[in-house]
Design a protein around this motif. Structure first.
Motif, PDB file in Angstrom:
ATOM      1  N   UNK A   5      55.735  81.032  47.864  1.00 21.03           N
ATOM      2  CA  UNK A   5      55.324  79.682  48.245  1.00 21.03           C
ATOM      3  C   UNK A   5      54.054  79.709  49.078  1.00 21.03           C
ATOM      4  N   UNK A   6      53.974  80.647  50.002  1.00 19.99           N
ATOM      5  CA  UNK A   6      52.833  80.702  50.917  1.00 19.99           C
ATOM      6  C   UNK A   6      51.535  81.099  50.219  1.00 19.99           C
ATOM      7  N   UNK A   7      51.632  81.647  49.022  1.00 21.73           N
ATOM      8  CA  UNK A   7      50.443  82.009  48.260  1.00 21.73           C
ATOM      9  C   UNK A   7      49.893  80.833  47.446  1.00 21.73           C
ATOM     10  N   UNK A   8      50.686  79.795  47.298  1.00 21.88           N
ATOM     11  CA  UNK A   8      50.257  78.633  46.519  1.00 21.88           C
ATOM     12  C   UNK A   8      49.315  77.761  47.339  1.00 21.88           C
ATOM     13  N   UNK A   9      48.458  76.993  46.672  1.00 26.61           N
ATOM     14  CA  UNK A   9      47.561  76.097  47.402  1.00 26.61           C
ATOM     15  C   UNK A   9      48.337  74.949  48.032  1.00 26.61           C
ATOM     16  N   UNK A  10      47.723  74.290  48.992  1.00 26.93           N
ATOM     17  CA  UNK A  10      48.388  73.179  49.657  1.00 26.93           C
ATOM     18  C   UNK A  10      49.401  73.672  50.661  1.00 26.93           C
ATOM     19  N   UNK A  11      50.044  72.741  51.336  1.00 24.86           N
ATOM     20  CA  UNK A  11      51.042  73.091  52.338  1.00 24.86           C
ATOM     21  C   UNK A  11      52.133  72.043  52.347  1.00 24.86           C
ATOM     22  N   UNK A  12      53.367  72.501  52.378  1.00 27.94           N
ATOM     23  CA  UNK A  12      54.511  71.606  52.476  1.00 27.94           C
ATOM     24  C   UNK A  12      55.546  72.305  53.341  1.00 27.94           C
ATOM     25  N   UNK A  13      55.476  72.073  54.647  1.00 27.48           N
ATOM     26  CA  UNK A  13      56.359  72.741  55.585  1.00 27.48           C
ATOM     27  C   UNK A  13      57.826  72.390  55.326  1.00 27.48           C
TER      28      UNK A  13
END
Length: 298
Positions: free
Chosen positions: A276-284
């Motif tokens: 997940x952390x390698x994907x673009x964007x952020x969704x905590x």
């Protein structure tokens, strides 16, 4: 995101997701109202609504903001519920309790439970097609429907269930157990997150990365389910415990032992978060949701 804030937000989003899913349920009326009642009963029996939630959060991760995702959210929950109805049947797991309520076959009879499961499965595709009314990208909607069908069918959930049923009561090597879990449980999670990513505008490489992440989540989720079947109780889970033992099922716990199963959950869940952390964007919220799924107690 602090734990209490996450829990509050989870409750809020779960309610929101259910309202969306509920808006697509068919009315209980007409000469076929009995099967519609059984479908409605099973859909309203509770649950975490994880698959539609994961779908929408992945959609948001890639910048999705429209209503095209909503019919697919309802569709994936219908498919999941149909699988639970059939899993509980006497010819499968023979369970009498689901989410703290009598299972569909107990309440409506074996015949009507089979039809209710079939009804939800078919109606899910009818519902998913309604996304065409909300999208200016019919190509994406069509591809999303293909993913939904593939991950549900013989190369997905039903394929995994087939091997699971055939090997019930027999020793299962770890490679076949992985196969069962990746298809029976993982496939619908893959569909949920892949459809969210696709409709949100993910690239081909990003779509593959999401599929890998969802596969890991599904595997960790199922191993944790094995653990809870041994360590929890019916009041907490809302379904019978020791169901796997009763049905002579090989699980990660019976195959590798409790400690190894717990270590596997921790390792695989960390790998999923790393994806997940390698994907673009952020969704905590999505990151916390993944952590919660694989460390849940019910």
């Amino acid at each position: 995101m602090k734990n209490m804030n996450f829990e509050d937000e989870l409750l809020k989003r779960t309610k929101d997701v259910w309202e969306i899913v509920e808006s697509f349920l068919p009315a209980v009326e007409g000469h076929q109202s009995t099967v519609l009642e059984a479908m409605d009963y099973s859909m309203r029996a509770g649950g975490k609504r994880l698959r539609p939630m994961l779908m929408r959060e992945t959609y948001r991760l890639f910048g999705g903001m429209g209503k095209e995702i909503e019919p697919f959210m309802a569709a994936i929950e219908m498919i999941h519920t149909s699988s639970l109805i059939h899993d509980d049947l006497p010819c499968m797991d023979n369970d009498t309790l689901r989410r703290g309520l009598p299972t569909a076959w107990v309440k409506f009879g074996y015949d009507m439970a089979v039809l209710a499961g079939d009804g939800l499965l078919i109606y899910s595709m009818e519902t998913a097609a309604k996304a065409l009314n909300f999208s200016d990208r019919p190509d994406r909607v069509a591809r999303a429907m293909g993913i939904l069908a593939q991950k549900t069918g013989i190369f997905g959930m039903i394929g995994g269930q087939t091997v699971d049923v055939e090997l019930a009561g027999k020793p299962i090597p770890v490679d076949k157990l992985d196969f069962i879990y990746r298809l029976k449980t993982g496939a619908l999670l893959e569909a949920s997150m892949m459809i969210g990513a696709l409709l949100g505008g993910a690239s081909e490489d990003e779509l593959k990365a999401v599929e890998e992440m969802a596969s890991k989540i599904g595997l960790a989720f199922q191993i944790q389910d094995d653990i809870l079947d041994v360590t929890s109780n019916a009041e907490v889970l809302g379904k019978p415990v020791f169901s796997d033992e009763k049905n002579n099922k090989t699980t990660y716990v019976t195959l590798e032992g409790m400690e190894q199963a717990k270590m596997a959950v921790e390792r695989i869940s960390k790998e999923a978060v790393a994806c997940l952390q390698k994907l673009p964007g952020e969704n905590r919220f999505l990151e916390e949701l993944i952590r919660m799924l694989v460390n849940r107690e019910k």
